[in-house]
Design a protein around this motif. Sequence first.
Motif, PDB file in Angstrom:
ATOM      1  N   GLY A 103      37.311  57.020  64.691  1.00  0.00           N
ATOM      2  CA  GLY A 103      37.716  56.095  63.646  1.00  0.00           C
ATOM      3  C   GLY A 103      39.225  55.996  63.598  1.00  0.00           C
ATOM      4  O   GLY A 103      39.938  56.573  64.418  1.00  0.00           O
ATOM      5  N   HIS A 104      39.722  55.252  62.624  1.00  0.00           N
ATOM      6  CA  HIS A 104      41.172  55.120  62.475  1.00  0.00           C
ATOM      7  C   HIS A 104      41.785  56.480  62.130  1.00  0.00           C
ATOM      8  O   HIS A 104      41.212  57.236  61.328  1.00  0.00           O
ATOM      9  CB  HIS A 104      41.502  54.128  61.363  1.00  0.00           C
ATOM     10  N   PRO A 105      42.943  56.791  62.703  1.00  0.00           N
ATOM     11  CA  PRO A 105      43.592  58.072  62.361  1.00  0.00           C
ATOM     12  C   PRO A 105      43.911  58.124  60.877  1.00  0.00           C
ATOM     13  O   PRO A 105      44.392  57.150  60.298  1.00  0.00           O
ATOM     14  CB  PRO A 105      44.878  58.056  63.201  1.00  0.00           C
ATOM     15  N   LEU A 106      43.620  59.243  60.290  1.00  0.00           N
ATOM     16  CA  LEU A 106      43.902  59.449  58.872  1.00  0.00           C
ATOM     17  C   LEU A 106      44.967  60.536  58.782  1.00  0.00           C
ATOM     18  O   LEU A 106      44.719  61.685  59.101  1.00  0.00           O
ATOM     19  CB  LEU A 106      42.625  59.847  58.124  1.00  0.00           C
ATOM     20  N   ARG A 107      46.158  60.135  58.369  1.00  0.00           N
ATOM     21  CA  ARG A 107      47.301  61.051  58.405  1.00  0.00           C
ATOM     22  C   ARG A 107      47.934  61.212  57.032  1.00  0.00           C
ATOM     23  O   ARG A 107      47.799  60.356  56.155  1.00  0.00           O
ATOM     24  CB  ARG A 107      48.388  60.530  59.358  1.00  0.00           C
ATOM     25  N   THR A 108      48.653  62.314  56.904  1.00  0.00           N
ATOM     26  CA  THR A 108      49.586  62.499  55.804  1.00  0.00           C
ATOM     27  C   THR A 108      50.800  63.207  56.368  1.00  0.00           C
ATOM     28  O   THR A 108      50.806  63.621  57.529  1.00  0.00           O
ATOM     29  CB  THR A 108      48.959  63.301  54.657  1.00  0.00           C
ATOM     30  N   THR A 109      51.836  63.346  55.578  1.00  0.00           N
ATOM     31  CA  THR A 109      53.043  64.028  56.041  1.00  0.00           C
ATOM     32  C   THR A 109      53.088  65.444  55.471  1.00  0.00           C
ATOM     33  O   THR A 109      52.416  65.765  54.486  1.00  0.00           O
ATOM     34  CB  THR A 109      54.307  63.271  55.609  1.00  0.00           C
ATOM     35  N   ILE A 110      53.903  66.269  56.093  1.00  0.00           N
ATOM     36  CA  ILE A 110      54.091  67.637  55.608  1.00  0.00           C
ATOM     37  C   ILE A 110      54.595  67.625  54.168  1.00  0.00           C
ATOM     38  O   ILE A 110      54.133  68.395  53.317  1.00  0.00           O
ATOM     39  CB  ILE A 110      55.079  68.397  56.520  1.00  0.00           C
ATOM     40  N   SER A 111      55.529  66.727  53.866  1.00  0.00           N
ATOM     41  CA  SER A 111      56.083  66.667  52.508  1.00  0.00           C
ATOM     42  C   SER A 111      55.024  66.286  51.491  1.00  0.00           C
ATOM     43  O   SER A 111      54.979  66.842  50.386  1.00  0.00           O
ATOM     44  CB  SER A 111      57.241  65.665  52.461  1.00  0.00           C
ATOM     45  N   PHE A 196      46.790  65.275  62.334  1.00  0.00           N
ATOM     46  CA  PHE A 196      46.678  64.980  60.903  1.00  0.00           C
ATOM     47  C   PHE A 196      48.036  64.711  60.266  1.00  0.00           C
ATOM     48  O   PHE A 196      48.157  63.868  59.375  1.00  0.00           O
ATOM     49  CB  PHE A 196      45.961  66.141  60.207  1.00  0.00           C
ATOM     50  N   PHE A 197      49.077  65.420  60.705  1.00  0.00           N
ATOM     51  CA  PHE A 197      50.389  65.283  60.080  1.00  0.00           C
ATOM     52  C   PHE A 197      51.240  64.286  60.867  1.00  0.00           C
ATOM     53  O   PHE A 197      51.458  64.453  62.067  1.00  0.00           O
ATOM     54  CB  PHE A 197      51.097  66.632  60.015  1.00  0.00           C
ATOM     55  N   GLY A 198      51.691  63.262  60.185  1.00  0.00           N
ATOM     56  CA  GLY A 198      52.529  62.262  60.826  1.00  0.00           C
ATOM     57  C   GLY A 198      52.482  60.952  60.067  1.00  0.00           C
ATOM     58  O   GLY A 198      52.021  60.874  58.916  1.00  0.00           O
ATOM     59  N   GLU A 199      52.961  59.924  60.709  1.00  0.00           N
ATOM     60  CA  GLU A 199      52.994  58.591  60.113  1.00  0.00           C
ATOM     61  C   GLU A 199      52.388  57.569  61.081  1.00  0.00           C
ATOM     62  O   GLU A 199      52.388  57.806  62.298  1.00  0.00           O
ATOM     63  CB  GLU A 199      54.432  58.206  59.779  1.00  0.00           C
ATOM     64  N   PRO A 200      51.881  56.444  60.580  1.00  0.00           N
ATOM     65  CA  PRO A 200      51.867  56.018  59.174  1.00  0.00           C
ATOM     66  C   PRO A 200      50.875  56.819  58.333  1.00  0.00           C
ATOM     67  O   PRO A 200      49.740  57.035  58.748  1.00  0.00           O
ATOM     68  CB  PRO A 200      51.435  54.552  59.258  1.00  0.00           C
ATOM     69  N   ASP A 407      46.329  52.603  63.759  1.00  0.00           N
ATOM     70  CA  ASP A 407      45.926  53.079  65.081  1.00  0.00           C
ATOM     71  C   ASP A 407      47.093  53.521  65.954  1.00  0.00           C
ATOM     72  O   ASP A 407      46.893  54.251  66.927  1.00  0.00           O
ATOM     73  CB  ASP A 407      45.126  51.995  65.817  1.00  0.00           C
ATOM     74  N   HIS A 408      48.303  53.089  65.651  1.00  0.00           N
ATOM     75  CA  HIS A 408      49.463  53.445  66.465  1.00  0.00           C
ATOM     76  C   HIS A 408      50.418  54.310  65.650  1.00  0.00           C
ATOM     77  O   HIS A 408      50.906  53.902  64.590  1.00  0.00           O
ATOM     78  CB  HIS A 408      50.173  52.195  66.962  1.00  0.00           C
ATOM     79  N   ALA A 409      50.680  55.511  66.149  1.00  0.00           N
ATOM     80  CA  ALA A 409      51.541  56.466  65.437  1.00  0.00           C
ATOM     81  C   ALA A 409      53.001  56.015  65.451  1.00  0.00           C
ATOM     82  O   ALA A 409      53.451  55.320  66.368  1.00  0.00           O
ATOM     83  CB  ALA A 409      51.421  57.849  66.065  1.00  0.00           C
ATOM     84  N   ILE A 410      53.725  56.401  64.416  1.00  0.00           N
ATOM     85  CA  ILE A 410      55.161  56.133  64.297  1.00  0.00           C
ATOM     86  C   ILE A 410      55.876  57.472  64.231  1.00  0.00           C
ATOM     87  O   ILE A 410      55.463  58.370  63.492  1.00  0.00           O
ATOM     88  CB  ILE A 410      55.460  55.314  63.021  1.00  0.00           C
ATOM     89  N   ASN A 411      56.956  57.598  64.991  1.00  0.00           N
ATOM     90  CA  ASN A 411      57.727  58.846  64.992  1.00  0.00           C
ATOM     91  C   ASN A 411      59.185  58.520  64.686  1.00  0.00           C
ATOM     92  O   ASN A 411      60.003  58.326  65.586  1.00  0.00           O
ATOM     93  CB  ASN A 411      57.618  59.551  66.342  1.00  0.00           C
ATOM     94  N   ARG A 412      59.504  58.420  63.398  1.00  0.00           N
ATOM     95  CA  ARG A 412      60.877  58.094  63.025  1.00  0.00           C
ATOM     96  C   ARG A 412      61.727  59.350  62.919  1.00  0.00           C
ATOM     97  O   ARG A 412      61.224  60.473  62.974  1.00  0.00           O
ATOM     98  CB  ARG A 412      60.904  57.305  61.719  1.00  0.00           C
ATOM     99  N   GLU A 413      63.028  59.134  62.762  1.00  0.00           N
ATOM    100  CA  GLU A 413      63.957  60.265  62.745  1.00  0.00           C
ATOM    101  C   GLU A 413      63.693  61.139  61.523  1.00  0.00           C
ATOM    102  O   GLU A 413      63.675  60.665  60.396  1.00  0.00           O
ATOM    103  CB  GLU A 413      65.397  59.751  62.723  1.00  0.00           C
ATOM    104  N   SER A 414      63.494  62.416  61.771  1.00  0.00           N
ATOM    105  CA  SER A 414      63.222  63.366  60.695  1.00  0.00           C
ATOM    106  C   SER A 414      63.887  64.698  61.037  1.00  0.00           C
ATOM    107  O   SER A 414      64.828  64.745  61.837  1.00  0.00           O
ATOM    108  CB  SER A 414      61.707  63.507  60.483  1.00  0.00           C
ATOM    109  N   ALA A 415      63.413  65.787  60.435  1.00  0.00           N
ATOM    110  CA  ALA A 415      64.086  67.076  60.585  1.00  0.00           C
ATOM    111  C   ALA A 415      64.210  67.500  62.046  1.00  0.00           C
ATOM    112  O   ALA A 415      65.264  67.990  62.476  1.00  0.00           O
ATOM    113  CB  ALA A 415      63.334  68.143  59.782  1.00  0.00           C
ATOM    114  N   TYR A 416      63.162  67.320  62.827  1.00  0.00           N
ATOM    115  CA  TYR A 416      63.182  67.741  64.235  1.00  0.00           C
ATOM    116  C   TYR A 416      64.292  67.037  65.010  1.00  0.00           C
ATOM    117  O   TYR A 416      65.083  67.671  65.715  1.00  0.00           O
ATOM    118  CB  TYR A 416      61.820  67.436  64.856  1.00  0.00           C
ATOM    119  N   GLU A 417      64.371  65.711  64.860  1.00  0.00           N
ATOM    120  CA  GLU A 417      65.390  64.953  65.584  1.00  0.00           C
ATOM    121  C   GLU A 417      66.790  65.263  65.070  1.00  0.00           C
ATOM    122  O   GLU A 417      67.738  65.418  65.863  1.00  0.00           O
ATOM    123  CB  GLU A 417      65.109  63.455  65.465  1.00  0.00           C
ATOM    124  N   ARG A 418      66.949  65.366  63.754  1.00  0.00           N
ATOM    125  CA  ARG A 418      68.279  65.622  63.189  1.00  0.00           C
ATOM    126  C   ARG A 418      68.810  66.983  63.613  1.00  0.00           C
ATOM    127  O   ARG A 418      69.988  67.118  63.958  1.00  0.00           O
ATOM    128  CB  ARG A 418      68.194  65.553  61.661  1.00  0.00           C
TER     129      ARG A 418
END
Length: 502
Positions: A103-111, A196-200, A407-418
Amino acid sequence: MNTLLIGKGDQQVHLNLKYANRHGLIAGATGTGKTVSLMSLAEGFSRQGVPVFITDVKGDISGLAMAGTPSEKLLQRAAQIGIEDYHNEANPVVLWDLAGIQGHPLRTTISEMGPTLLSRILELNDTQSGILDIVFQLADDQGLLLLDLDDLRAMLALVAEERKEVSAKYGLISAQSLAAIQRSVLGLERDGGKDFFGEPALQLEDLMRTNLQGRGIINLLAANKLILTPRLYSSFLLWLLSELFENLPEVGDPEKPKLVFFIDEAHLLFEGCPSSLLKRVEQIMRLIRSKGVGVYFCSQFPDDVPGEILGQLGNRIQHALRAYTPRDQKAVKTAAETFVPNPKLVVSEVISQLGVGEALVSMLADKGVPTMVERALIAPPRCRMGPATNEELQQVRAQSPIGGKYDHAINRESAYERLNQRRSGAATSNPTSTASDAANDGQTGQKAEEQGWFSELIFGNKRRQGLAETLSKQAARTVGSQLGKQILRGILGGMLGKSSRR
């Protein structure tokens, strides 16, 4: 009055939609028909325009997306119960899957998950949970987003590198506890937490949709693999309930719910649940009904649900329980005690005599008062009573109105990249200055070496005499010679940069 027909005993039994947000319980032993009761309720809510969310643990609830097969047996039961417009039909279904496979990915963020629920997922002790609180606070203070597990690992690495400074500001952090958290994060990633953890991240309004015909969308979460990691399954459910509680507006008692939430295998939600989180669930259950959300637990035994929460479940469907063991006998007694007595029934006896598709039913009536328990035939669902095929599920997913959104993950600038940028910047500037310092040191050393050689040539050392000493001795031998004195002054003056004086 908006009602759902549940079944029929001496008379028809209905669920008043006005009290459907007062929660409920569907219980019974394996093979007694509780899954069919869940499907019948779900499609009944959908026909009334109420969105539904269901966790499909065994994969057999996916039949909601397909029309059932007509049969004489079902038609007879529908006629016996008094269903006038019974016909087979599919329901509007949206498929979800934490892994994004079924099914469609169901995500949330760590925050959004927060340190408390995340500590439970990671099975941290109190000391480790305190350190995780510090990690979240440090990320907030430095303006770093915590979106996925890469971000969390990067923050843990930062705390490990600057442990003394962080300990001085936020509280003592031991290297052993920090390492234990890092190992738990690695285990969570292995169990599927990375997906599970990520965006959108999930937006709650996408769980509360209706289709063009006004039917409520049934959101089906594929949990057949998720159930293998009970920590992640239960923590996801707690997170979703918390999100609904915290973000939906107060509506009191609406004419019908805004969302109905079915939790299959409910015992997994409460097994090993810390008292602090259990109190949180109890609080949510007490207050979320005023947000227009009804929560229905499905499990084998009524006492799988803690007593504080069981008392809040006003609508009950109890299928057969077999009293083969002391555990079963206790469950039968608990079930019997939770119903409003009916003088025509001895519940403790009837509960073990129920056939497949029969149940003891009690619903909330006027003013929210539970009705007397009835022995009833449960209304059959109109969908397929069995799982859909993989090809059918792929077709359902392809027709989803929200597929392009998740269906398509987004990986924007966050703690890892900074934090990687910080390290890269330090590494880029540091080698340049080091090379410059090394070059300067080399030039200085070469100059010192050249000066030392010249000094030894002129003035000598302990082992040999220098040019100046040799010439002075030769000059001394030129007794009283004015020419010798002039030669000596001329040579020394030229070498030492001094002008000769006559």
